[in-house]
Design an enzyme around this catalytic site. Structure first.
Site, mmCIF file in Angstrom:
data_model
loop_
_atom_site.group_PDB
_atom_site.id
_atom_site.type_symbol
_atom_site.label_atom_id
_atom_site.label_comp_id
_atom_site.label_asym_id
_atom_site.label_seq_id
_atom_site.Cartn_x
_atom_site.Cartn_y
_atom_site.Cartn_z
ATOM 1 N N ASP A 58 0.378 8.484 -10.257
ATOM 2 C CA ASP A 58 1.802 8.186 -10.160
ATOM 3 C C ASP A 58 2.269 7.902 -11.588
ATOM 4 O O ASP A 58 1.761 6.965 -12.229
ATOM 5 C CB ASP A 58 1.989 6.949 -9.258
ATOM 6 C CG ASP A 58 3.461 6.656 -9.018
ATOM 7 O OD1 ASP A 58 4.292 6.953 -9.901
ATOM 8 O OD2 ASP A 58 3.776 6.114 -7.946
ATOM 9 N N VAL A 59 3.207 8.684 -12.071
ATOM 10 C CA VAL A 59 3.605 8.531 -13.482
ATOM 11 C C VAL A 59 4.403 7.250 -13.755
ATOM 12 O O VAL A 59 4.665 6.928 -14.902
ATOM 13 C CB VAL A 59 4.375 9.765 -14.029
ATOM 14 C CG1 VAL A 59 3.525 11.010 -13.996
ATOM 15 C CG2 VAL A 59 5.701 9.971 -13.309
ATOM 16 N N ASN A 69 1.394 19.928 -7.813
ATOM 17 C CA ASN A 69 1.024 20.300 -6.448
ATOM 18 C C ASN A 69 2.062 21.173 -5.754
ATOM 19 O O ASN A 69 1.763 21.808 -4.755
ATOM 20 C CB ASN A 69 0.749 19.040 -5.596
ATOM 21 C CG ASN A 69 1.881 18.034 -5.665
ATOM 22 O OD1 ASN A 69 2.380 17.736 -6.747
ATOM 23 N ND2 ASN A 69 2.308 17.536 -4.528
ATOM 24 N N LYS A 113 16.916 13.080 -18.255
ATOM 25 C CA LYS A 113 16.557 14.410 -18.763
ATOM 26 C C LYS A 113 17.008 14.603 -20.213
ATOM 27 O O LYS A 113 16.375 15.321 -20.987
ATOM 28 C CB LYS A 113 17.150 15.496 -17.859
ATOM 29 C CG LYS A 113 16.529 15.527 -16.467
ATOM 30 C CD LYS A 113 15.048 15.861 -16.550
ATOM 31 C CE LYS A 113 14.401 16.019 -15.204
ATOM 32 N NZ LYS A 113 12.970 16.321 -15.284
ATOM 33 N N GLY A 136 6.297 23.285 -6.158
ATOM 34 C CA GLY A 136 7.484 23.639 -6.932
ATOM 35 C C GLY A 136 7.166 24.235 -8.298
ATOM 36 O O GLY A 136 6.224 25.024 -8.459
ATOM 37 N N TYR A 176 19.888 10.882 -13.360
ATOM 38 C CA TYR A 176 19.031 12.047 -13.626
ATOM 39 C C TYR A 176 19.365 12.673 -14.984
ATOM 40 O O TYR A 176 18.478 12.972 -15.786
ATOM 41 C CB TYR A 176 19.241 13.054 -12.497
ATOM 42 C CG TYR A 176 18.411 14.310 -12.566
ATOM 43 C CD1 TYR A 176 17.056 14.290 -12.234
ATOM 44 C CD2 TYR A 176 18.979 15.535 -12.932
ATOM 45 C CE1 TYR A 176 16.295 15.458 -12.262
ATOM 46 C CE2 TYR A 176 18.227 16.695 -12.963
ATOM 47 C CZ TYR A 176 16.887 16.652 -12.620
ATOM 48 O OH TYR A 176 16.138 17.812 -12.651
#
Ligand code: NDP
Length: 248
Positions: A62-63, A25, A158, A27, A154
């Site tokens: 929602d993942v 939705n 990743k 970015g 984070y």
């Protein structure tokens, strides 16, 4: 349709695919969805909050919730059949230095960025096997390869995506399924707009291209690695970072 507009490098006919982009939705996800739509694919996006983006088949998901992921796939399958190209893009940051990091800051970020990717990949895999075709792109980050102060949560999430892609390649590579990682550097989006000016200036100095990236520059790499031109590339990490990571 020009040669550039086809997914087939061999000059074959364009094959429209069913594409799903999580967090499509806004970015980078939004740009990825637009890039596929430009080529004429059937593009579905998930959004978690706010309004459904116009012009796409949009489903709320929602993942961090497998039931919600399952429901989103079921809705997409009812409309277009199995997802053929999956881009796991949804992600969050919750930056803070280690000594101040609460356990939930770590587990929540991992649950969205890493376990969330696992949830969508696992749900998509059944359809890939049925179709005997599948393309997965996991949106990682230069931070996952380099580390970053204040981003232990984070960076760990990743980094894990790289081995989801590599293990998936080893498990399902013989079934015409590829899985790759795209690792953006500093891209101009809401996520980076909130960083202090001083941090932004430091990044700018370190980037050989001496500018921040645009979401559409990430989108083109994603689209290409799922095209027939890249059918023999799997388990790879593709940096889109203006040289910040020097290929890592
Ligand atoms: P944004 O913050 O602009 O967008 C994040 C997207 O993820 C939103 O659509 C958001 O939905 C969605 N999302 C977050 N949590 C969930 C969840 N639990 N379930 C479903 N959707 C969720 O980020 P960017 O566009 O900048 O980032 C996109 C991806 O690229 C992320 O994975 C990010 O880590 C990665 N990345 C970004 C870089 C950058 O410089 N911008 C650099 C390297 C990697 P909602 O609108 O509802 O919040």
């Amino acid at each position: 349709m020009t040669a550039e507009n086809t997914t087939a490098g061999s000059g074959d006919e364009f094959v429209p695919r069913t594409v799903l982009v999580t967090g499509g939705n806004r970015g980078i996800g939004r740009s990825i969805a637009e890039a596929y739509r430009e080529q004429g694919h059937r593009v579905c996006v998930t959004y978690r909050s706010g309004e459904a983006p116009e012009g796409f088949f949009a489903v709320q998901a929602d993942v961090t919730d497998s039931a919600s992921v399952d429901q989103a796939f079921t809705q997409i399958e009812a409309e277009y059949g199995p997802v053929e190209i999956l881009v796991a893009n949804a992600g969050v940051t919750r930056d803070t230095l280690l000594l101040r990091m609460k356990e939930e800051d770590f587990t929540d970020v991992v649950d969205t960025n890493l376990t969330g990717a696992y949830r969508v990949v696992q749900r998509a895999a059944k359809g890939f096997l049925r179709k005997k075709f599948g393309r997965v792109v996991l949106i990682s980050s230069i931070v996952g390869l380099y580390g970053s102060p204040g981003q232990i949560n984070y960076a760990a999430s990743k980094a894990g995506l790289v081995d989801i892609a590599r293990s998936l390649s080893r498990e399902l590579g013989s079934r015409n399924i590829t899985a790759n990682v795209v690792a953006p550097g500093f891209i101009d989006t809401d996520m980076t707009a909130v960083l202090p000016e001083e941090t932004q200036a430091k990044y700018l100095d370190a980037i050989p291209a001496h500018r921040f990236g645009r979401p559409e520059e990430v989108a083109r790499a994603v689209r290409w690695v799922t095209s027939d031109e890249a059918a023999y590339i799997t388990g790879a990490v593709i940096p889109v970072d203006g040289g910040l990571g020097m290929g890592h």
